[in-house]
Write a protein that holds these residues in place. Structure first.
Motif, PDB file in Angstrom:
ATOM      1  N   VAL A  21     -17.420  -9.143 100.362  1.00 16.46           N
ATOM      2  CA  VAL A  21     -16.783  -8.234  99.415  1.00 16.46           C
ATOM      3  C   VAL A  21     -17.179  -8.653  98.006  1.00 16.46           C
ATOM      4  O   VAL A  21     -16.987  -9.799  97.625  1.00 16.46           O
ATOM      5  N   GLU A  22     -17.767  -7.716  97.242  1.00 18.28           N
ATOM      6  CA  GLU A  22     -18.134  -8.013  95.861  1.00 18.28           C
ATOM      7  C   GLU A  22     -16.950  -7.799  94.928  1.00 18.28           C
ATOM      8  O   GLU A  22     -16.795  -8.511  93.957  1.00 18.28           O
ATOM      9  N   TRP A  23     -16.150  -6.790  95.199  1.00 18.03           N
ATOM     10  CA  TRP A  23     -14.907  -6.595  94.463  1.00 18.03           C
ATOM     11  C   TRP A  23     -13.939  -5.823  95.330  1.00 18.03           C
ATOM     12  O   TRP A  23     -14.329  -5.134  96.262  1.00 18.03           O
ATOM     13  N   ALA A  24     -12.678  -5.935  95.008  1.00 19.02           N
ATOM     14  CA  ALA A  24     -11.631  -5.220  95.734  1.00 19.02           C
ATOM     15  C   ALA A  24     -10.540  -4.829  94.748  1.00 19.02           C
ATOM     16  O   ALA A  24     -10.308  -5.528  93.773  1.00 19.02           O
ATOM     17  N   TRP A  25      -9.884  -3.695  95.002  1.00 22.71           N
ATOM     18  CA  TRP A  25      -8.802  -3.267  94.123  1.00 22.71           C
ATOM     19  C   TRP A  25      -7.920  -2.265  94.855  1.00 22.71           C
ATOM     20  O   TRP A  25      -8.242  -1.825  95.953  1.00 22.71           O
ATOM     21  N   SER A  38     -12.604  -2.058  99.046  1.00 19.72           N
ATOM     22  CA  SER A  38     -13.579  -3.100  98.753  1.00 19.72           C
ATOM     23  C   SER A  38     -14.960  -2.456  98.690  1.00 19.72           C
ATOM     24  O   SER A  38     -15.177  -1.355  99.199  1.00 19.72           O
ATOM     25  N   TYR A  39     -15.858  -3.143  98.055  1.00 17.11           N
ATOM     26  CA  TYR A  39     -17.191  -2.617  97.759  1.00 17.11           C
ATOM     27  C   TYR A  39     -18.205  -3.696  98.055  1.00 17.11           C
ATOM     28  O   TYR A  39     -17.967  -4.873  97.774  1.00 17.11           O
ATOM     29  N   TYR A  52     -18.371   1.488 100.539  1.00 17.61           N
ATOM     30  CA  TYR A  52     -16.955   1.266 100.247  1.00 17.61           C
ATOM     31  C   TYR A  52     -16.229   1.108 101.570  1.00 17.61           C
ATOM     32  O   TYR A  52     -16.536   1.791 102.545  1.00 17.61           O
ATOM     33  N   THR A  76     -13.383   5.043  96.974  1.00 17.12           N
ATOM     34  CA  THR A  76     -12.308   4.072  96.871  1.00 17.12           C
ATOM     35  C   THR A  76     -11.016   4.607  97.456  1.00 17.12           C
ATOM     36  O   THR A  76     -10.775   5.815  97.484  1.00 17.12           O
TER      37      THR A  76
END
Length: 79
Positions: A21-25, A38-39, A52, A76
């Protein structure tokens, strides 16, 4: 990601690391489940692509959260 016990004096029950996971929100809690977007990007030939995912975490047992398989989604997660 951290899970806290619900007591008179909250304490850290566990931690976990989301893989690939490079980023999550967009964390959303429903009952004992946590959901978040996550992306991850990857190189396909000479072109960068992205996927995604909906990450799902079962925290019914806060001391041993279970990361469930990710679900590929077309963008997202918005709760």
């Amino acid at each position: 990601m951290s899970a806290f016990s619900i007591l008179d004096k909250p304490s850290l029950a566990s931690t976990l690391q989301l893989e690939k996971v490079e980023w999550a929100w967009g964390l959303q809690a429903v009952g004992s489940m946590l959901y978040l977007s996550s992306y991850a990007s990857y190189l396909e030939g000479e072109v960068w692509m992205a996927k995604y995912h909906l990450s799902r975490i079962d925290v019914a047992d806060p001391a041993a959260p279970e990361v469930l398989p990710q679900v590929n989604i077309p963008g997202t997660f918005v709760a």
